[in-house]
Write a protein that holds these residues in place. Structure first.
Motif, PDB file in Angstrom:
ATOM      1  N   GLN A  71       9.404   3.148  -0.298  1.00 20.58           N
ATOM      2  CA  GLN A  71       9.381   4.568   0.046  1.00 20.58           C
ATOM      3  C   GLN A  71       9.648   5.378  -1.214  1.00 20.58           C
ATOM      4  O   GLN A  71      10.416   4.976  -2.085  1.00 20.58           O
ATOM      5  N   GLY A  72       8.988   6.511  -1.295  1.00 19.12           N
ATOM      6  CA  GLY A  72       9.151   7.402  -2.432  1.00 19.12           C
ATOM      7  C   GLY A  72       8.914   8.830  -2.010  1.00 19.12           C
ATOM      8  O   GLY A  72       9.150   9.196  -0.867  1.00 19.12           O
ATOM      9  N   ASN A  73       8.425   9.615  -2.951  1.00 19.39           N
ATOM     10  CA  ASN A  73       8.040  10.991  -2.627  1.00 19.39           C
ATOM     11  C   ASN A  73       6.889  11.411  -3.523  1.00 19.39           C
ATOM     12  O   ASN A  73       6.413  10.638  -4.335  1.00 19.39           O
ATOM     13  N   PHE A  74       6.417  12.614  -3.336  1.00 17.37           N
ATOM     14  CA  PHE A  74       5.348  13.204  -4.141  1.00 17.37           C
ATOM     15  C   PHE A  74       4.101  12.315  -4.132  1.00 17.37           C
ATOM     16  O   PHE A  74       3.563  11.944  -5.161  1.00 17.37           O
ATOM     17  N   SER A  75       3.641  11.977  -2.925  1.00 21.84           N
ATOM     18  CA  SER A  75       2.528  11.049  -2.726  1.00 21.84           C
ATOM     19  C   SER A  75       1.278  11.424  -3.495  1.00 21.84           C
ATOM     20  O   SER A  75       0.555  10.551  -3.978  1.00 21.84           O
ATOM     21  N   VAL A  76       1.002  12.707  -3.613  1.00 21.36           N
ATOM     22  CA  VAL A  76      -0.219  13.171  -4.252  1.00 21.36           C
ATOM     23  C   VAL A  76      -0.308  12.653  -5.693  1.00 21.36           C
ATOM     24  O   VAL A  76      -1.383  12.416  -6.226  1.00 21.36           O
ATOM     25  N   PHE A  77       0.814  12.414  -6.311  1.00 26.31           N
ATOM     26  CA  PHE A  77       0.896  11.925  -7.679  1.00 26.31           C
ATOM     27  C   PHE A  77       1.239  10.441  -7.723  1.00 26.31           C
ATOM     28  O   PHE A  77       0.666   9.670  -8.491  1.00 26.31           O
ATOM     29  N   MET A 133      -0.248   5.256   0.341  1.00 24.90           N
ATOM     30  CA  MET A 133       1.021   5.954   0.556  1.00 24.90           C
ATOM     31  C   MET A 133       0.807   7.089   1.548  1.00 24.90           C
ATOM     32  O   MET A 133      -0.140   7.870   1.418  1.00 24.90           O
ATOM     33  N   ASN A 134       1.701   7.163   2.517  1.00 22.01           N
ATOM     34  CA  ASN A 134       1.628   8.210   3.533  1.00 22.01           C
ATOM     35  C   ASN A 134       2.254   9.496   3.007  1.00 22.01           C
ATOM     36  O   ASN A 134       3.331   9.462   2.413  1.00 22.01           O
ATOM     37  N   ILE A 179       9.783  -2.872  10.988  1.00 23.77           N
ATOM     38  CA  ILE A 179      10.489  -2.310  12.137  1.00 23.77           C
ATOM     39  C   ILE A 179      10.548  -0.802  11.928  1.00 23.77           C
ATOM     40  O   ILE A 179      11.107  -0.316  10.933  1.00 23.77           O
ATOM     41  N   VAL A 180       9.947  -0.067  12.862  1.00 24.28           N
ATOM     42  CA  VAL A 180       9.799   1.388  12.729  1.00 24.28           C
ATOM     43  C   VAL A 180      10.485   2.087  13.897  1.00 24.28           C
ATOM     44  O   VAL A 180      10.348   1.671  15.048  1.00 24.28           O
ATOM     45  N   ALA A 181      11.235   3.129  13.586  1.00 26.49           N
ATOM     46  CA  ALA A 181      11.817   4.002  14.613  1.00 26.49           C
ATOM     47  C   ALA A 181      10.982   5.269  14.684  1.00 26.49           C
ATOM     48  O   ALA A 181      10.522   5.779  13.661  1.00 26.49           O
ATOM     49  N   GLU A 182      10.781   5.776  15.898  1.00 27.60           N
ATOM     50  CA  GLU A 182      10.018   7.009  16.077  1.00 27.60           C
ATOM     51  C   GLU A 182      10.855   8.007  16.862  1.00 27.60           C
ATOM     52  O   GLU A 182      11.409   7.685  17.909  1.00 27.60           O
ATOM     53  N   THR A 183      10.949   9.225  16.316  1.00 25.92           N
ATOM     54  CA  THR A 183      11.639  10.329  16.986  1.00 25.92           C
ATOM     55  C   THR A 183      10.633  11.449  17.213  1.00 25.92           C
ATOM     56  O   THR A 183       9.459  11.307  16.873  1.00 25.92           O
ATOM     57  N   GLU A 184      11.103  12.573  17.723  1.00 30.12           N
ATOM     58  CA  GLU A 184      10.197  13.702  17.929  1.00 30.12           C
ATOM     59  C   GLU A 184       9.680  14.258  16.599  1.00 30.12           C
ATOM     60  O   GLU A 184       8.621  14.864  16.546  1.00 30.12           O
ATOM     61  N   LEU A 185      10.404  14.029  15.493  1.00 29.17           N
ATOM     62  CA  LEU A 185       9.968  14.514  14.179  1.00 29.17           C
ATOM     63  C   LEU A 185       8.927  13.609  13.542  1.00 29.17           C
ATOM     64  O   LEU A 185       7.971  14.081  12.938  1.00 29.17           O
ATOM     65  N   GLY A 186       9.092  12.310  13.684  1.00 24.56           N
ATOM     66  CA  GLY A 186       8.164  11.384  13.035  1.00 24.56           C
ATOM     67  C   GLY A 186       8.658   9.961  13.085  1.00 24.56           C
ATOM     68  O   GLY A 186       9.435   9.580  13.960  1.00 24.56           O
ATOM     69  N   ARG A 187       8.201   9.166  12.109  1.00 25.16           N
ATOM     70  CA  ARG A 187       8.527   7.735  12.073  1.00 25.16           C
ATOM     71  C   ARG A 187       9.299   7.400  10.800  1.00 25.16           C
ATOM     72  O   ARG A 187       9.109   8.044   9.769  1.00 25.16           O
ATOM     73  N   SER A 188      10.143   6.366  10.894  1.00 23.17           N
ATOM     74  CA  SER A 188      10.945   5.916   9.765  1.00 23.17           C
ATOM     75  C   SER A 188      11.010   4.401   9.767  1.00 23.17           C
ATOM     76  O   SER A 188      11.151   3.781  10.823  1.00 23.17           O
ATOM     77  N   VAL A 242       6.056   6.452   2.870  1.00 22.29           N
ATOM     78  CA  VAL A 242       6.107   5.001   2.741  1.00 22.29           C
ATOM     79  C   VAL A 242       4.841   4.554   2.020  1.00 22.29           C
ATOM     80  O   VAL A 242       3.755   5.071   2.262  1.00 22.29           O
ATOM     81  N   PHE A 243       5.005   3.596   1.097  1.00 26.21           N
ATOM     82  CA  PHE A 243       3.841   3.040   0.410  1.00 26.21           C
ATOM     83  C   PHE A 243       3.769   1.542   0.639  1.00 26.21           C
ATOM     84  O   PHE A 243       4.767   0.889   0.938  1.00 26.21           O
TER      85      PHE A 243
END
Length: 162
Positions: free
Chosen positions: A21-27, A49-50, A119-128, A82-83
């Motif tokens: 997992q990271g951030n700034f997927s566009v780059f 990468m999402n 293993i993924v958790a899903e809430t009303e906001l999204g997935r982790s 996530v990548f």
């Protein structure tokens, strides 16, 4: 309410996977690809990468099959930032420090050639991603003969224990 899901990672036998997992997927997706290319000559890979906004999966690589599978697996995982890297002609040990050293990489969940489940958790906001299942559980402690065989294998692929 939290829903727990198990995502099977689809990949051919012998293909290594790294999930993180990271951030700034566009780059970051392109930067990870450049890092892989410079880490191991002859590496074949796909990186996906999402991105949380605009809710799409970015992908690149130098092998069409691995690119497509990386993108397909990232969509199935569905968690933001996530990548997944799928690669041939290299081992995770060859590239993990390069990947972990990238300023946008927050963590690595796992790296393996084994069958993988996320293993993924899903809430009303999204997935982790909560974690990964890496292969089957150990059942025995290696014997002295198995230890010698393991060390021969490690030497055969270019690493020396002693």
């Amino acid at each position: 309410m939290v829903k727990i899901d198990v995502v099977e990672i689809e990949k051919p036998e012998g293909v290594e996977a790294i999930i993180g997992q990271g951030n700034f997927s566009v780059f970051t997706v392109d930067d990870l690809a450049k890092a892989l290319l410079t880490a191991v000559p002859g590496i074949k890979f796909g990186v996906a990468m999402n991105e949380a906004k605009p809710q799409l999966t970015r992908f690149t690589g130098n092998d069409d099959e691995l690119e497509g599978l990386a993108a397909k697996n990232a969509v199935k995982i569905g968690a933001g930032h996530v990548f997944i890297i799928l690669m041939k002609n290299a081992f995770p040990i060859n590239v993990l420090n390069v990947i972990k050293g990238h300023p946008a990489v927050a963590m690595i969940y796992g790296a393996s050639e084994n069958p993988l489940q996320v293993i993924v958790a899903e809430t009303e906001l999204g997935r982790s991603v909560l974690g990964i299942v890496d292969g089957k559980a150990a059942k025995n402690i290696e014997t002295e003969e198995q230890k010698r065989e393991r060390r021969k294998l490690v030497e055969r692929i270019g690493y020396r224990i002693d």
